[in-house]
Scaffold this motif. Sequence first.
Motif, mmCIF file in Angstrom:
data_model
loop_
_atom_site.group_PDB
_atom_site.id
_atom_site.type_symbol
_atom_site.label_atom_id
_atom_site.label_comp_id
_atom_site.label_asym_id
_atom_site.label_seq_id
_atom_site.Cartn_x
_atom_site.Cartn_y
_atom_site.Cartn_z
ATOM 1 N N CYS A 150 -6.260 58.863 42.674
ATOM 2 C CA CYS A 150 -6.379 58.505 44.001
ATOM 3 C C CYS A 150 -7.007 59.712 44.844
ATOM 4 C CB CYS A 150 -5.139 57.963 44.517
ATOM 5 S SG CYS A 150 -4.331 56.615 43.905
ATOM 6 N N SER A 151 -7.194 60.805 44.444
ATOM 7 C CA SER A 151 -7.870 61.936 45.000
ATOM 8 C C SER A 151 -9.017 61.881 44.696
ATOM 9 C CB SER A 151 -7.140 63.371 44.646
ATOM 10 O OG SER A 151 -5.771 63.247 44.780
ATOM 11 N N THR A 186 -6.764 51.051 47.006
ATOM 12 C CA THR A 186 -7.781 50.904 46.560
ATOM 13 C C THR A 186 -8.334 52.067 45.538
ATOM 14 O OG1 THR A 186 -9.332 51.267 48.221
ATOM 15 C CG2 THR A 186 -8.846 49.060 47.709
ATOM 16 N N THR A 187 -7.510 52.961 45.538
ATOM 17 C CA THR A 187 -7.661 54.298 44.415
ATOM 18 C C THR A 187 -8.771 55.100 45.275
ATOM 19 O OG1 THR A 187 -6.603 52.975 42.799
ATOM 20 C CG2 THR A 187 -7.752 55.240 42.266
ATOM 21 N N SER A 188 -9.808 55.366 44.445
ATOM 22 C CA SER A 188 -10.887 56.015 45.213
ATOM 23 C C SER A 188 -11.696 55.633 46.179
ATOM 24 C CB SER A 188 -12.159 56.639 43.772
ATOM 25 O OG SER A 188 -11.686 57.131 42.822
ATOM 26 N N ALA A 189 -11.477 54.377 46.512
ATOM 27 C CA ALA A 189 -12.210 53.674 47.784
ATOM 28 C C ALA A 189 -11.400 53.939 48.987
ATOM 29 C CB ALA A 189 -12.657 52.325 47.414
ATOM 30 N N THR A 190 -10.261 54.386 49.008
ATOM 31 C CA THR A 190 -9.461 54.046 50.360
ATOM 32 C C THR A 190 -9.952 54.912 51.552
ATOM 33 O OG1 THR A 190 -8.005 55.773 49.623
ATOM 34 C CG2 THR A 190 -7.192 53.698 49.287
ATOM 35 N N ILE A 191 -10.416 56.242 51.058
ATOM 36 C CA ILE A 191 -10.853 57.187 52.270
ATOM 37 C C ILE A 191 -12.061 56.945 52.853
ATOM 38 C CG2 ILE A 191 -11.442 59.678 52.779
ATOM 39 C CD1 ILE A 191 -8.848 60.376 51.045
ATOM 40 N N LEU A 247 -9.191 64.801 55.714
ATOM 41 C CA LEU A 247 -8.911 63.816 54.589
ATOM 42 C C LEU A 247 -7.816 64.317 53.673
ATOM 43 C CD1 LEU A 247 -11.781 63.262 55.860
ATOM 44 C CD2 LEU A 247 -12.849 63.248 53.839
ATOM 45 N N ALA A 248 -7.122 63.319 53.280
ATOM 46 C CA ALA A 248 -5.956 63.865 52.444
ATOM 47 C C ALA A 248 -5.685 62.853 51.417
ATOM 48 C CB ALA A 248 -4.586 64.374 53.365
ATOM 49 N N ALA A 249 -5.096 63.241 50.387
ATOM 50 C CA ALA A 249 -4.821 62.226 49.354
ATOM 51 C C ALA A 249 -3.850 62.735 48.224
ATOM 52 C CB ALA A 249 -6.205 61.871 48.771
ATOM 53 N N PHE A 250 -3.221 61.863 47.379
ATOM 54 C CA PHE A 250 -2.332 62.351 46.381
ATOM 55 C C PHE A 250 -2.681 61.313 45.325
ATOM 56 C CE2 PHE A 250 1.383 62.242 43.789
ATOM 57 C CZ PHE A 250 1.567 63.848 43.641
ATOM 58 N N GLY A 251 -2.627 61.507 43.992
ATOM 59 C CA GLY A 251 -2.707 60.528 43.035
ATOM 60 C C GLY A 251 -2.468 61.072 41.497
ATOM 61 N N ALA A 252 -2.801 60.225 40.714
ATOM 62 C CA ALA A 252 -2.763 60.412 39.357
ATOM 63 C C ALA A 252 -3.198 61.770 38.782
ATOM 64 C CB ALA A 252 -3.101 59.141 38.504
#
Length: 334
Positions: A116-117, A287-292, A311-316
Amino acid sequence: MERPRAVITGVGAYYPDYILTNEELSRMVDTTDEWIMTRIGIKERRILRDADKGSAYLGARAVEDLFRKTGLKPEEVDLLICCTVTADMHFPANGNVISDMVGIKNAFSFDLNAGCSGFLYGLITATQYVESGRYKKVIVVGAEKMSAITDYTDRATCPIFGDAAAAVLLEPTTEDLGVIDHILRSDGMGRVHLHMKAGGSLKPPTIDTVLAREHYIYQEGQPVFKHAVSNMADVSVEVMERNNLSSEDVAWLVPHQANLRIIKATGERMGLPKEKVMVNIQKYGNTTSATIPLCLYEWEDQLKKGDNLILAAFGAGFTWGAIYLKWGYTKVKS
Ligand code: UT7
């Protein structure tokens, strides 16, 4: 000569028409609209139902939208990076497929998988190419058909994910705009909590892996949630502090859309009022890579040249990060 900065100069997106509502989901698994809204904050998500189309189709439509909106021509593109965990095939790369679909011929392209990042990693990778001075038109597209790897018999994961794609154009600038700072991190220890068990080289597909439903997302929600809340907020605050940004200085937080509670916790740690936090999880899910980039697309009309965005994210992976950028343009009202 001074190194240029990389600035976003356009956004495009595409999401499929079909809307999977919480009501429909509650007829498929033992769940309710109330549970999903309270625990995750999702009302509906988009699903690509055409059996003959994958995430590259979504990505290509998003890139075509970017061409239409910016006037960019396929032959002008130098590089395309596709961020995805749901490429059409293990190989070749979705980037190659998307480039072919939209007529990009004079460029190179590749995929980047950072869960997701993905979009954050892709944007910073693209930034290095632009800052080098050699690449002038670089596209970063997040494209995901999450429905292809979602188990619609598993109530713990199936409400979360949706399908979409969104793309940005990055160009060099000598103005005080664009990508200024970033913190990106990964910790592969987190893989035990969020992964797909089979289908890779460690456990190639067999009849048994299919029967065991191992080609779907496996997630232990609580540990992922805990790590997401602390790590996403930590790097967002750190990037603010080291750039001397107060909460007043930040115009928008553009967070990955995994869970409304994670988004709220991050915004609160940064001291931001909820009006400065982009939230569209209720319409699209994760939507994983598409959200941002999908958030940037939906808020494009409200963004002003020079706005400070985090912009900030966390994921698998686990993977996580935060980017500080100054928005590049004010959209002319049509
Ligand atoms: O973007 C990539 C990174 N991923 C994330 O950031 C996801 C992070 N994790 C989360 O967002 C949350 O952990 C979830 C949304 C996945 C789950 O929420 P939770 O509040 O952590 O719920 P839980 O897994 O602790 O489950 C609580 C209860 C359980 O029942 P018992 O054991 O308490 O009786 C579950 O069986 O809720 C039950 N449950 C459901 N009930 C109704 C789990 N899924 C559902 C459901 N409907 N869909």
